[in-house]
Enzyme design. Structure first.
Site, PDB file in Angstrom:
ATOM      1  CG  HIS A   1      -5.892  -2.126   0.199  1.00  0.00           C
ATOM      2  ND1 HIS A   1      -4.997  -1.751  -0.765  1.00  0.00           N
ATOM      3  CD2 HIS A   1      -5.445  -1.577   1.355  1.00  0.00           C
ATOM      4  CE1 HIS A   1      -4.055  -0.997  -0.222  1.00  0.00           C
ATOM      5  NE2 HIS A   1      -4.296  -0.882   1.070  1.00  0.00           N
TER       6      HIS A   1
ATOM      7  CG  ASP B   1      -6.748  -2.608  -3.390  1.00  0.00           C
ATOM      8  OD1 ASP B   1      -7.256  -1.538  -3.016  1.00  0.00           O
ATOM      9  OD2 ASP B   1      -5.553  -2.894  -3.226  1.00  0.00           O
TER      10      ASP B   1
ATOM     11  CB  SER C   1      -0.961  -0.050   1.189  1.00  0.00           C
ATOM     12  OG  SER C   1      -1.990   0.908   1.066  1.00  0.00           O
TER      13      SER C   1
END
Length: 317
Positions: free
Chosen positions: A284, A254, A158
């Site tokens: 995610h 995601d 991320s």
């Protein structure tokens, strides 16, 4: 769309959770809640030997944690400098401890996890510079750390994937350190609103409102969205072909999925050897949800195998 049963159960649990969204909580409460939930959702055996240290960062000392895999002898090992996720605002060495333990043991490498400065106390580019300095420190201290200087990789998930990509860029631009590989897990690569951002921005764990909040905390002004140190999709075309080989993994459900895929295509089109994997039916952050999503455990092992395959191509110093 038919959700996997385990994903459906997890999404229902998130929906029924009485806790307010991160962006509605006091900052310290949001950080504490993320740390508590991460320890419930991802519990790895303490597979690696760990050592905590402090090193010099951008504007002061930062913490790192060094993981050495089980069975490591005296021979030098490849290394991964790991940057945790959490939108540049939350997250820590502790939230990603289980992942780093597993990655170190599965990939048979030394992992150096970096506690870079968080926003909004330290806005862009503090996290970038901390991350870069950590990679440089590992490179310069490789002999002491028993690390093979010929194979130091950067990795992150991320926001951490964003930082790993940016560190790869800075290492080329500043001509040090030598980065052999980049491993990006559902990375944030830019600030455009893609189809996956719109399609999965509500009801699939990571929401558009949370992402907007992260960005507001991290960036100084809207102009920062056009800076390649914040948005690696904007790395100049003359630099891109010089970036290290990449392994990029995204999750189908995601909001950041398209961004990761587009970045993989950018690298591939520039001639950078890039392996791209989109894990079907996953959310995610699923690498940190291994207690509930078995696909997360498999994905970490797959990434470790890609790392071992790549590192075996490099001669040991």
């Amino acid at each position: 769309m038919s959700l996997k049963p385990e994903v459906k159960v997890l999404l229902e649990a998130f929906a029924n959770n009485p806790v307010s969204p991160l962006e509605q909580l006091p900052l310290e409460e949001a950080r504490k809640g993320y740390e508590q939930s991460s320890k419930l959702m991802s519990r790895a055996d303490k597979l690696a030997k760990t050592e905590d240290r402090k090193i010099n960062g951008f504007k002061g000392e930062i913490d790192i944690r060094i993981y050495t895999p089980q069975g490591a002898g005296e021979s030098k090992l490849p290394a991964v400098v790991y940057y945790h996720g959490g939108g540049w605002v939350i997250g820590s060495i502790e939230t990603h401890d289980a992942l780093c333990h597993t990655l170190s043991n599965e990939a048979k490498c030394i992992v150096v996890s970096v506690d870079y400065s968080l926003a909004p106390e330290s806005k862009f580019p503090a996290a970038v510079e901390d991350s870069y300095l950590a990679a440089k420190w590992v490179f310069e201290n490789a002999a002491e750390l028993n690390i093979d200087k010929n194979f130091i990789a950067v990795a992150g998930d991320s926001a951490g994937g964003n930082l790993a990509a940016v560190v790869s860029y800075l290492a080329v631009e500043r001509q040090t350190p030598s980065i052999a590989y980049q491993m990006l897990f559902y990375p944030s690569t830019g600030f455009e609103y893609t189809p996956s951002y719109e399609k999965y921005g509500e009801g699939y764990y990571l929401t558009k409102s949370t992402m907007n909040w992260f960005r507001e905390q991290y960036l100084n002004t809207p102009a920062d969205t056009q800076n390649p140190l914040a948005a690696p999709m904007l790395i100049p075309d003359d630099i891109t072909p010089q970036l290290p080989p990449a392994f990029i993994m995204t999750a189908e459900l995601d909001p950041l999925c398209d961004g990761g895929e587009h970045y993989a295509m950018k690298l591939q089109n520039a001639g950078v050897e890039t392996e791209y994997v989109c894990v079907p039916g996953m959310l995610h952050g699923f690498l940190g949800m291994t207690e509930f999503l078995p696909d997360g455990k498999k994905a970490i092992k797959d990434a470790a195998e890609a790392f071992k395959k790549r590192s075996s191509l490099k001669p040991v110093e």
